[in-house]
Structures are given as structure tokens and as C-alpha cells.
Motif scaffolding. Sequence first.
Motif, PDB file in Angstrom:
ATOM      1  N   SER A   1       1.047  -1.143  -0.104  1.00 42.50           N
ATOM      2  CA  SER A   1      -0.152  -0.031   0.032  1.00 42.50           C
ATOM      3  C   SER A   1       0.658   1.388   0.105  1.00 42.50           C
ATOM      4  CB  SER A   1      -0.804  -0.131   1.316  1.00 42.50           C
ATOM      5  OG  SER A   1      -1.607   1.080   1.449  1.00 42.50           O
ATOM      6  N   LEU A   2       0.578   2.243  -0.890  1.00 44.77           N
ATOM      7  CA  LEU A   2       1.135   3.593  -1.007  1.00 44.77           C
ATOM      8  C   LEU A   2       0.591   4.554   0.392  1.00 44.77           C
ATOM      9  CD1 LEU A   2       0.775   3.865  -4.592  1.00 44.77           C
ATOM     10  CD2 LEU A   2       2.696   2.976  -3.472  1.00 44.77           C
ATOM     11  N   GLY A   3      -0.053   4.212   1.288  1.00 48.85           N
ATOM     12  CA  GLY A   3      -0.839   5.038   2.054  1.00 48.85           C
ATOM     13  C   GLY A   3      -1.750   6.002   1.636  1.00 48.85           C
ATOM     14  N   LYS A   4      -1.690   7.187   1.968  1.00 45.83           N
ATOM     15  CA  LYS A   4      -2.617   8.156   1.508  1.00 45.83           C
ATOM     16  C   LYS A   4      -2.294   8.728   0.323  1.00 45.83           C
ATOM     17  CE  LYS A   4      -5.292  12.428   2.905  1.00 45.83           C
ATOM     18  NZ  LYS A   4      -5.254  13.350   3.870  1.00 45.83           N
ATOM     19  N   LEU A   5      -2.829   8.807  -0.739  1.00 45.80           N
ATOM     20  CA  LEU A   5      -2.362   9.306  -2.170  1.00 45.80           C
ATOM     21  C   LEU A   5      -2.278  10.676  -1.848  1.00 45.80           C
ATOM     22  CD1 LEU A   5      -4.016   7.249  -5.052  1.00 45.80           C
ATOM     23  CD2 LEU A   5      -1.885   6.941  -3.583  1.00 45.80           C
ATOM     24  N   VAL A   6      -1.141  11.337  -2.328  1.00 46.86           N
ATOM     25  CA  VAL A   6      -0.853  12.730  -2.181  1.00 46.86           C
ATOM     26  C   VAL A   6      -1.002  13.494  -3.645  1.00 46.86           C
ATOM     27  CG1 VAL A   6       0.969  14.678  -1.851  1.00 46.86           C
ATOM     28  CG2 VAL A   6       0.714  12.645  -0.341  1.00 46.86           C
ATOM     29  N   LEU A   7      -0.286  12.693  -4.773  1.00 46.97           N
ATOM     30  CA  LEU A   7      -0.565  13.228  -6.181  1.00 46.97           C
ATOM     31  C   LEU A   7      -0.501  12.126  -7.110  1.00 46.97           C
ATOM     32  CD1 LEU A   7       2.708  13.536  -7.077  1.00 46.97           C
ATOM     33  CD2 LEU A   7       2.921  15.174  -5.574  1.00 46.97           C
TER      34      LEU A   7
ATOM     35  N   ASP B   1       0.224  15.292 -30.536  1.00 47.54           N
ATOM     36  CA  ASP B   1      -1.066  15.990 -30.028  1.00 47.54           C
ATOM     37  C   ASP B   1      -1.278  16.610 -28.785  1.00 47.54           C
ATOM     38  OD1 ASP B   1      -1.339  13.715 -28.828  1.00 47.54           O
ATOM     39  OD2 ASP B   1      -2.374  12.692 -30.022  1.00 47.54           O
ATOM     40  N   SER B   2      -2.337  17.052 -28.746  1.00 47.24           N
ATOM     41  CA  SER B   2      -2.718  17.400 -27.363  1.00 47.24           C
ATOM     42  C   SER B   2      -3.927  16.675 -26.871  1.00 47.24           C
ATOM     43  CB  SER B   2      -3.378  19.160 -27.355  1.00 47.24           C
ATOM     44  OG  SER B   2      -2.366  19.872 -28.105  1.00 47.24           O
ATOM     45  N   TRP B   3      -3.628  16.561 -25.512  1.00 41.45           N
ATOM     46  CA  TRP B   3      -4.615  15.865 -24.735  1.00 41.45           C
ATOM     47  C   TRP B   3      -5.523  16.668 -23.603  1.00 41.45           C
ATOM     48  CZ3 TRP B   3      -3.376  12.089 -20.089  1.00 41.45           C
ATOM     49  CH2 TRP B   3      -4.720  11.176 -19.928  1.00 41.45           C
ATOM     50  N   PHE B   4      -6.652  16.544 -23.179  1.00 42.36           N
ATOM     51  CA  PHE B   4      -7.273  17.387 -22.356  1.00 42.36           C
ATOM     52  C   PHE B   4      -8.010  16.349 -21.481  1.00 42.36           C
ATOM     53  CE2 PHE B   4     -10.033  20.060 -20.331  1.00 42.36           C
ATOM     54  CZ  PHE B   4      -9.453  21.511 -20.221  1.00 42.36           C
ATOM     55  N   PRO B   5      -7.328  15.899 -20.378  1.00 42.96           N
ATOM     56  CA  PRO B   5      -8.153  14.801 -19.373  1.00 42.96           C
ATOM     57  C   PRO B   5      -8.818  15.876 -18.531  1.00 42.96           C
ATOM     58  CG  PRO B   5      -5.646  15.067 -18.922  1.00 42.96           C
ATOM     59  CD  PRO B   5      -5.756  15.745 -20.064  1.00 42.96           C
ATOM     60  N   ALA B   6      -9.982  15.388 -17.987  1.00 44.69           N
ATOM     61  CA  ALA B   6     -10.748  15.861 -17.049  1.00 44.69           C
ATOM     62  C   ALA B   6     -10.366  15.613 -15.469  1.00 44.69           C
ATOM     63  CB  ALA B   6     -12.124  15.711 -17.268  1.00 44.69           C
ATOM     64  N   LYS B   7     -10.334  14.351 -15.402  1.00 45.50           N
ATOM     65  CA  LYS B   7     -10.102  13.866 -13.838  1.00 45.50           C
ATOM     66  C   LYS B   7      -9.623  12.599 -14.081  1.00 45.50           C
ATOM     67  CE  LYS B   7     -14.971  12.851 -13.397  1.00 45.50           C
ATOM     68  NZ  LYS B   7     -16.174  13.169 -12.695  1.00 45.50           N
ATOM     69  N   VAL B   8      -8.932  12.217 -12.884  1.00 46.56           N
ATOM     70  CA  VAL B   8      -8.295  10.700 -12.592  1.00 46.56           C
ATOM     71  C   VAL B   8      -8.860  10.502 -11.259  1.00 46.56           C
ATOM     72  CG1 VAL B   8      -6.584   9.421 -12.356  1.00 46.56           C
ATOM     73  CG2 VAL B   8      -6.428  10.964 -14.142  1.00 46.56           C
ATOM     74  N   GLU B   9      -9.679   9.194 -11.372  1.00 37.19           N
ATOM     75  CA  GLU B   9     -10.184   8.657  -9.949  1.00 37.19           C
ATOM     76  C   GLU B   9      -9.326   7.409  -9.498  1.00 37.19           C
ATOM     77  OE1 GLU B   9     -15.015  10.223  -9.869  1.00 37.19           O
ATOM     78  OE2 GLU B   9     -14.345   8.406 -10.246  1.00 37.19           O
ATOM     79  N   VAL B  10      -8.752   7.408  -8.561  1.00 40.50           N
ATOM     80  CA  VAL B  10      -8.223   6.160  -8.038  1.00 40.50           C
ATOM     81  C   VAL B  10      -8.729   5.221  -6.782  1.00 40.50           C
ATOM     82  CG1 VAL B  10      -5.996   5.271  -7.209  1.00 40.50           C
ATOM     83  CG2 VAL B  10      -6.035   7.314  -8.777  1.00 40.50           C
ATOM     84  N   LYS B  11      -9.176   4.389  -6.821  1.00 40.40           N
ATOM     85  CA  LYS B  11      -9.721   3.512  -5.841  1.00 40.40           C
ATOM     86  C   LYS B  11      -8.751   2.558  -5.163  1.00 40.40           C
ATOM     87  CE  LYS B  11     -13.563   0.824  -4.351  1.00 40.40           C
ATOM     88  NZ  LYS B  11     -15.020   0.169  -4.728  1.00 40.40           N
ATOM     89  N   SER B  12      -8.335   2.724  -3.911  1.00 42.30           N
ATOM     90  CA  SER B  12      -7.219   2.127  -3.268  1.00 42.30           C
ATOM     91  C   SER B  12      -7.607   0.701  -2.797  1.00 42.30           C
ATOM     92  CB  SER B  12      -6.882   2.991  -2.029  1.00 42.30           C
ATOM     93  OG  SER B  12      -7.915   2.777  -1.090  1.00 42.30           O
TER      94      SER B  12
END
Length: 670
Positions: free
Chosen positions: A62-68, A82-93
Motif C-alpha cells: 500500500s502507498l498510504g494516503k495518495l498525495v499526487l 497531439d494535445s490531450w485534455f484529461p478531465a479527471k482521474v479517480e483512483v480506488k485504493s
Amino acid sequence: MVEYKVTVSTTNIATATTFSNVFIKLVGTDGESDRTWLLSLKGVASFFRGAVSSFTVSCPASLGKLVLIELDKQRLPFIPEDSWFPAKVEVKSPEGETYHFPIYRWITDNEVHRFREGTALKVFDDNHHLGQYSREQELNQRAQDYVWDVYAEGIPHIIKAESPSSLPSEVRFSFTKSTEFAYTAKASLTELNLKGLDDCTERWDDLDTINRVFCCKRTAISEYVQQHWKEDALFAYQFLNGVNPMLIRRCTVLPRNFPVTDDMVCLHGQGSLGDEMKKGNIFLCDYKNFDGLKANTINGKKQYLMAPLILLHKTPEHKLMPIAIQLKQTPADDNPIFLPTDSEYDWLIAKIFVRSTDFNEHQLNVHLLRTHLLAEVFAVSLLRNLPMVHPLYKLLVPHTRYTLQINLLARIRLISESGVFTQFTSSGGEAMATILKRSLASVTYSSLCIPDDITERGLQNVPNFYYRDDGLQLWDIINRFVKGVLSYYYKTDAEVQKDSELQKWILDIFEHGFLSQPDKGIPQRFTTVAELIKFVTMVIFTCSAQHSAVNTGQYDYGGWMPNTPTSLQLPPPTTKGTTDETRMLQTLPDVNATVQGMASLWLLSKPSSDFVALGQYPEEHFSEEVPRKLIKDFQGELGVLSAAIKIRNQSLEIPYTCMDPAEFENSVAI
């Protein structure tokens, strides 16, 4: 081994897709993952516009609490960058906790980009060394990307940029907005069926000819204006609910340079001027900032720009009516005071000179300076001083959308040496810088806060003042929202005082927006939560509601040129009884100046198809439950107000829609 489920959302806008390989690294309090290539069964479609794709990142522990997280993309061989426009990333631990990482940034290169977990953190709460490091690096980069520049001495500073392509990618127009805004003033001429008239330097022969041009594109209000522009009631109404509701104020003592007497004016049997002033029924509009200015030269002809004073009276029927006009500041025999009892064209030409000055006052002071340029200052300071993880950045960044590019385009296309405003308006020559400088000198903090401004101008009880009515309600709704959000993050005044990033933000605004002038009342630092709440309320109100109030109705009231001439090419009469219809027509701007003005006002009044109304936040910067609920409450209150405005407008002869929150944007975007 433990597994993290990573879900990546790409924004559903044109050109947001990338065909590159995308890599991620998860960084937590107890360690970090390997840099992992994000692969799924979707293949290259994983990062197409609108795609939501899930991946697995495996770690030994485990990485502990995710910071970034760290994101980068690497282009495939033989495929262009090219150019990429990501909106968001969600991570379930593996522990079952879900972390949200708002992105909403263009990734245009193959460098590593760091994004913080979505929980808002003030600088003194950001205790992890990796978080502190990424925060510092982000602000260092922003300081290089967003650099202050001086456009002209004595006016607010601007962002340093030569063209839209030199702006950082995240503040540029979307592809949709860019395509639609490819209209220049000449393109608008085509849309208005005015092509071919833009080179005509002749005068108008008669009002019917102007009407035939005007018929090409009308709105319900512009048609009403065309029918009623000569009437005193509409002339006075525009000081309250036209595009410049910022000048009128209650008059308690006549200015010494405006020697109106009781025997001059008709007060509908209500007694003397003194009595009516005591009752609060006399109002003044004073364009003193225009005194002594040299007007522009258009088509080789000298133009004229007055500095009038106008006295208005609230009648027993609760109508505002003009009762006296003086076109120059200094009383003299050749500077008569015009009255409604004068001949038709004496009185009409006086009103035309007022409306022309009002156009220039509105465009340079009320519109350009007090909304566009101040919004740019707020935006540049925000982007220079507050990282994405800061709560105030999350709150304010939607209210900066497109502002930097729209202002840059205005400097290139409207107020540059070859710009439409410079070429075809009476204040577009050397007077422009002087007007802007004088205007900034007259701006105070209280004049930017509508409750204070209305009180200071003595306009609390003026009837049929919809700018005030709607504006005060909007201010209160915005203020409650801002108070809820900021009070959640700042529990005490001491927390405000020790937030060094916040203090740098307001100091930058004080120095670059208000040129370090302490007499304006603009704070140099915040000492209380209440001070912060009021200032942020003013920022959001200025960038949204106030801008709409002075922008949306431009074509409505200016499409019919005689109501709002951009310039005038004969001097005002020095004696009464010398003006007729022919002289009036000769005074109005030439054909090309008229149609260029009409085209510009049409363009500036057109909303974009990617319009985002006040309170709508498609980019989810907040992840905590409290601010997310406050946003829903904010949207609900705005919806109730919008419905009430629509119901009221059904009974109005001239509907007032400029401050309907469903009809204007979060930001200065046009």
C-alpha cells in the motif's frame, strides 16, 4: 501485491483526444508506484474525447494516503505530437477509499505533469514534503507562464502575450469558441448584410436609409428603441437599465458649473428644484471625465466629444424624465442649457450628444476598464499565486474562463491603432488613454460592490431600476455561496492572515490592478474572513453579473445608431434655434462608421455555443461534500431568481434580461 483501480476521464470537447501512450505514477505518503503504461481493451480509444477508461496499477504494498499523481504521454512513432485534455482521474485504493484528481489541463508535450489529490489545502495545511514540493514547482512554472505587462501608463496591467497562440494552452479558447469567434468585424458585416457599406465615407441622407440598413438584423428591444429613441422616457430609462447604469446619482446640490434655475425647468407642479432635491427626486449624470479631450479624426474629418451634465426628475407618476442638459462643463453664453421646452431638434440634438458621450464612457470605463481589465487582473493574479489545490483557486478559476484571450483579442482587433474602436469612435484617438487613466482614478472599492455603490449614489428608492433590483439579489446569492465555501476552509481570521499565497494574490491585485493607490479602498492584505468573503464576492459579481449588465444589451440599444452614435462630426449648437433635421443628419457618423459600430456591437453581444451560465461548473474542482452541496444550493437559488425575473419581465414594456443568471456566463468570455 496490491491493486489500485485507476479511472481516467477525457473531456468531451473537440481536439481533446490523444493517440499517444499515457503513463501514470501514483504517489502516496508511504511510497510510490512504478511509472505504469495505461493499457486497456479499448486500445487507442481509451483517451478519445468523452472516453472514461479504467486501468489497474499494481504495487508491492500500500502507498498510504495518495498525495499526487504524475501523468505523461509519449507519442507513437510516425504519429505527430497531439494535445490531450484529461478531465479527471479517480483512483480506488485497495483499502476501498476513492481519491479524486481534477486535471482540466491541456497536456501538449511529453513532459511529466503532477496533479494533486482534490481535497483543497491551504499552504499551511500542506504538510507532506512531496505536496509542498509540487506546490512550489507549480507556482514557479506559473510565474513564468503568466507575466505582467504594461499596456499603457495609468491603467491596469495585463498579461504579457503577443497573440492567442502565445497564451498558455489552458486559458485559450476551445476549438468551438475559436471557430465561432473567427468572425471579425468584417465577418459580422456579412452576417448583418452590411458588406460593401464598410468603405462608404458619405453621410446619411435620411433616417429611412438608416432604417433600411438596420432592418437586416433586429432584436425585440432594438426595434422598440428604433421606434421610441426620440422620447424623453426612453432617454432617461437607459440611465437606469441600459448598458450604462453606473453614472446616474441622486442630486442634493446643483453643481456650480450647471446653473439650472427654477424658471427654466418644468417639475410637473411639484415645487422648486430645492424642494424636489430634498425629497430625493432630482438626479444628475456628469461626464466630467471627458472634459478637455481631443476627439478623434474619422474619414479625415474632425469629430466632437462633449462632457455633458444632465439633470433628471422623478415625476409623481414614478417616471424618470430629463429636465436640463448642458453639453460642456464650463457655463458660457455659447454653452446653452437645453430644455424639453426648446424646439424639437434643439432638444433632440442635445440628447444625441449625451448618448454619444455615453457610448464612449460606457465602452472605455464601464465595460472595458471596470469589467474586462479588472477581470484580467483577477485572473492573472490567481494563476500566478494560487496552486490548483488551493480552495480559492478552485472557487475562482471557473470565473476566469476565456478572459485572457478575449481581452487579448480586444487589444488586437478593437483598440489597437488599426482597431475598429480606434478608427471609428470619437474617443478612439489620443483621448482613449486619458479616459482610461481618469476612469481608473475614479474607481473605488465601494463602487465595485453594488450594495455600497447603490447607497453611495442614493439610488435605493428609484422606481423601475431593474439593474439594482436584480443586481442586489445576485450579490446576496453570490455572497451566501462564497461565505459558505470560504468559511468552511477558513475557520478563523488568523488562518486568513497566515495564508501567504492568499496574501500574495490580493497584493498582486492591489499593485497591478489598482497601481498601488491606497485611496481606492482596495485591500492590500486580508485580516479577516469577512474581508475575504466580500472581496471574492465582488470578483465573482464583476466577472459575471456586472459584465453581463454592461455587455449583453449593446446591440439592443446601439443597433439603431441614432440612439447611440459612436461619434459625431459637427460641433454642438452654440445658440438655440439653429438645428434642424438636416443638421442633425450631418452631425451623425458617416455610413462606414455606423456599420462598423453595428457589426462590432452585434459580435460582442453574441453568446458562444459553449456558453457556461453562472453557477454551472462542468469542471469538478471540489471533491469534498460540503462545497459540492453549497454549489447545488447556489444553483438552486440562481434558478429561483431566474424564474422570478422571467415572470416579472412578462409585464414589462422593455424586458430587463441582462442580469438573469440563466442568460449570462460565469466569466468575461465575450
